[in-house]
Scaffold this motif. Structure first.
Motif, PDB file in Angstrom:
ATOM      1  N   SER A  24      47.478  11.890  -5.330  1.00  0.00           N
ATOM      2  CA  SER A  24      47.815  10.465  -5.265  1.00  0.00           C
ATOM      3  C   SER A  24      49.230  10.148  -5.737  1.00  0.00           C
ATOM      4  O   SER A  24      49.623   8.981  -5.772  1.00  0.00           O
ATOM      5  N   ILE A  25      50.004  11.190  -6.112  1.00  0.00           N
ATOM      6  CA  ILE A  25      51.337  10.922  -6.648  1.00  0.00           C
ATOM      7  C   ILE A  25      52.351  11.880  -6.025  1.00  0.00           C
ATOM      8  O   ILE A  25      52.012  12.990  -5.601  1.00  0.00           O
ATOM      9  N   GLY A  26      53.601  11.455  -5.999  1.00  0.00           N
ATOM     10  CA  GLY A  26      54.693  12.334  -5.598  1.00  0.00           C
ATOM     11  C   GLY A  26      54.538  12.925  -4.219  1.00  0.00           C
ATOM     12  O   GLY A  26      53.792  12.458  -3.367  1.00  0.00           O
ATOM     13  N   THR A  27      55.264  14.005  -4.000  1.00  0.00           N
ATOM     14  CA  THR A  27      55.196  14.784  -2.768  1.00  0.00           C
ATOM     15  C   THR A  27      54.750  16.181  -3.116  1.00  0.00           C
ATOM     16  O   THR A  27      55.376  16.859  -3.930  1.00  0.00           O
ATOM     17  N   GLY A  28      53.642  16.614  -2.547  1.00  0.00           N
ATOM     18  CA  GLY A  28      53.092  17.920  -2.898  1.00  0.00           C
ATOM     19  C   GLY A  28      52.558  18.661  -1.693  1.00  0.00           C
ATOM     20  O   GLY A  28      53.073  18.511  -0.581  1.00  0.00           O
ATOM     21  N   GLU A  29      51.496  19.429  -1.930  1.00  0.00           N
ATOM     22  CA  GLU A  29      50.965  20.298  -0.883  1.00  0.00           C
ATOM     23  C   GLU A  29      49.539  19.953  -0.474  1.00  0.00           C
ATOM     24  O   GLU A  29      48.980  20.594   0.409  1.00  0.00           O
ATOM     25  N   GLN A 106      47.135  27.176 -20.512  1.00  0.00           N
ATOM     26  CA  GLN A 106      48.379  27.627 -19.894  1.00  0.00           C
ATOM     27  C   GLN A 106      48.130  28.189 -18.495  1.00  0.00           C
ATOM     28  O   GLN A 106      48.879  27.903 -17.554  1.00  0.00           O
ATOM     29  N   LEU A 107      47.081  28.975 -18.357  1.00  0.00           N
ATOM     30  CA  LEU A 107      46.820  29.633 -17.076  1.00  0.00           C
ATOM     31  C   LEU A 107      46.302  28.653 -16.020  1.00  0.00           C
ATOM     32  O   LEU A 107      46.705  28.726 -14.858  1.00  0.00           O
ATOM     33  N   LEU A 108      45.422  27.742 -16.401  1.00  0.00           N
ATOM     34  CA  LEU A 108      44.971  26.730 -15.447  1.00  0.00           C
ATOM     35  C   LEU A 108      46.134  25.810 -15.069  1.00  0.00           C
ATOM     36  O   LEU A 108      46.270  25.409 -13.911  1.00  0.00           O
ATOM     37  N   GLY A 109      46.974  25.491 -16.061  1.00  0.00           N
ATOM     38  CA  GLY A 109      48.154  24.687 -15.768  1.00  0.00           C
ATOM     39  C   GLY A 109      49.089  25.392 -14.809  1.00  0.00           C
ATOM     40  O   GLY A 109      49.666  24.767 -13.903  1.00  0.00           O
ATOM     41  N   PHE A 110      49.249  26.701 -14.987  1.00  0.00           N
ATOM     42  CA  PHE A 110      50.116  27.460 -14.084  1.00  0.00           C
ATOM     43  C   PHE A 110      49.569  27.455 -12.666  1.00  0.00           C
ATOM     44  O   PHE A 110      50.323  27.292 -11.693  1.00  0.00           O
ATOM     45  N   ALA A 111      48.243  27.627 -12.520  1.00  0.00           N
ATOM     46  CA  ALA A 111      47.643  27.592 -11.179  1.00  0.00           C
ATOM     47  C   ALA A 111      47.901  26.242 -10.516  1.00  0.00           C
ATOM     48  O   ALA A 111      48.165  26.168  -9.309  1.00  0.00           O
ATOM     49  N   ALA A 112      47.843  25.165 -11.311  1.00  0.00           N
ATOM     50  CA  ALA A 112      48.120  23.836 -10.763  1.00  0.00           C
ATOM     51  C   ALA A 112      49.577  23.709 -10.339  1.00  0.00           C
ATOM     52  O   ALA A 112      49.879  23.218  -9.246  1.00  0.00           O
ATOM     53  N   LEU A 113      50.505  24.166 -11.176  1.00  0.00           N
ATOM     54  CA  LEU A 113      51.920  24.098 -10.835  1.00  0.00           C
ATOM     55  C   LEU A 113      52.231  24.934  -9.592  1.00  0.00           C
ATOM     56  O   LEU A 113      52.980  24.513  -8.709  1.00  0.00           O
ATOM     57  N   ALA A 114      51.659  26.134  -9.529  1.00  0.00           N
ATOM     58  CA  ALA A 114      51.894  27.009  -8.379  1.00  0.00           C
ATOM     59  C   ALA A 114      51.354  26.390  -7.094  1.00  0.00           C
ATOM     60  O   ALA A 114      51.859  26.672  -6.004  1.00  0.00           O
ATOM     61  N   GLY A 115      50.333  25.546  -7.234  1.00  0.00           N
ATOM     62  CA  GLY A 115      49.749  24.889  -6.069  1.00  0.00           C
ATOM     63  C   GLY A 115      50.406  23.572  -5.716  1.00  0.00           C
ATOM     64  O   GLY A 115      49.913  22.850  -4.845  1.00  0.00           O
ATOM     65  N   GLY A 116      51.506  23.240  -6.391  1.00  0.00           N
ATOM     66  CA  GLY A 116      52.233  22.024  -6.062  1.00  0.00           C
ATOM     67  C   GLY A 116      51.723  20.773  -6.735  1.00  0.00           C
ATOM     68  O   GLY A 116      52.120  19.664  -6.374  1.00  0.00           O
ATOM     69  N   ASP A 117      50.820  20.913  -7.733  1.00  0.00           N
ATOM     70  CA  ASP A 117      50.275  19.749  -8.419  1.00  0.00           C
ATOM     71  C   ASP A 117      51.142  19.357  -9.617  1.00  0.00           C
ATOM     72  O   ASP A 117      52.008  20.129 -10.056  1.00  0.00           O
TER      73      ASP A 117
END
Length: 291
Positions: A24-29, A106-117
């Protein structure tokens, strides 16, 4: 504190799998329910005053004389907020539940960042929720690791109150990853508040091995201290008491699972001693948390 590099490499292609939370925010994937500027055509609609005339479809106008606007799929970011319980009970076990909770965050956050979230972390303090900056993109992962890795264990901060008030600071229909041992009473009303606010909760319960099964616990007269209140009690620990603990523990776990499942949310129990590779590559995938 930084997660293992080899596991991070494996997580670069993993994605969080929310059940209801929406980008719902920004530009992502992730494809949003909204429509807007994009590359993939999805639909037409009648022209309305104020629409960008560049999106008018000239071919349909030539055939029908109608003014219609071409609409495209809009890819956005999923807002992910990771809340870590720093209460005194999280300091138990070896390694501590809090240490494991920070690594999982940290690891769940990384998966989110890697997925464009988009990722934000939160931790309760005596003065209210402490919120991190909002991070986007795997290049920001080290900033997130540093922020989460430096979090100190607390001394009784109110985790449930943190969750109850958190929705006021969140984007709509986001994913809240709440990591705690969940040794709390009156959880239901707090979850109802988040549900009513349109948030989805992924609950990660981190327990010590002896909390899950006290098979190695010493028997006899044992002095135990409540990590939250520092109150000491003496117990006669025998097989009957341990069997009763297992019975009550299983009952509580079933009640917790039912509470989250009723809202179609995930509730996953892990051990502070669990191997992280096994946890992320198998357990979380089997539970439908990660792709």
């Amino acid at each position: 504190m930084r997660p293992p590099a080899a596991l991070l490499e494996q997580l670069t292609t993993s994605r969080l799998l929310p059940a209801h939370a929406q980008p719902s925010i920004g530009t992502g994937e992730r494809r949003s329910r909204r429509k807007g500027p994009g590359m993939e055509f999805v639909d037409h609609r009648p022209y309305r005053a104020g629409d960008d005339t560049r999106h008018l479809d000239p071919h349909l106008f030539a055939r029908t004389g109608d003014y219609v606007v071409r609409e495209y799929a809009l890819n956005q970011q999923l807002p992910v907020t990771i809340v870590i319980d720093p209460s005194a009970s999280m300091g138990a076990s070896e390694p501590s539940k809090f240490t494991q909770a920070r690594l999982i965050a940290q690891l769940l956050g990384f998966a989110a960042l890697a997925g464009g979230d988009q990722v934000q972390a939160a931790v309760p303090t005596p003065l209210g929720n402490r919120l991190s900056p909002r991070w986007h993109g795997a290049a920001r992962a080290d900033l997130m690791f540093d922020w989460i890795g430096k979090l100190p264990a607390g001394k009784g901060e109110d985790f449930l109150e943190s969750l109850r008030t958190l929705h006021q600071d969140l984007a709509p229909r986001g994913l809240v990853i709440a990591i705690s041992d969940w040794w709390h009473e009156a959880i239901g009303p707090v979850l109802d508040t988040l549900f009513a606010a349109g948030q989805e909760v992924l609950a990660i319960q981190v327990l010590g091995a002896s909390e899950i099964d006290p098979q190695d616990m010493l028997t006899g007269v044992v002095t135990m201290e409540d990590s939250e209140s520092s109150e000491e009690i003496e117990l006669v620990v025998d097989r009957t008491l341990l069997d009763r603990y297992r019975e009550l523990f299983a009952q509580r776990q079933e009640e917790l699972r039912a509470m989250f499942n009723a809202k179609h949310w995930h509730f996953v129990t892990v051990s502070a001693q669990d191997d992280l590779d096994q946890l992320f590559m198998r357990t979380f995938r089997a539970q439908g948390v990660l792709s």
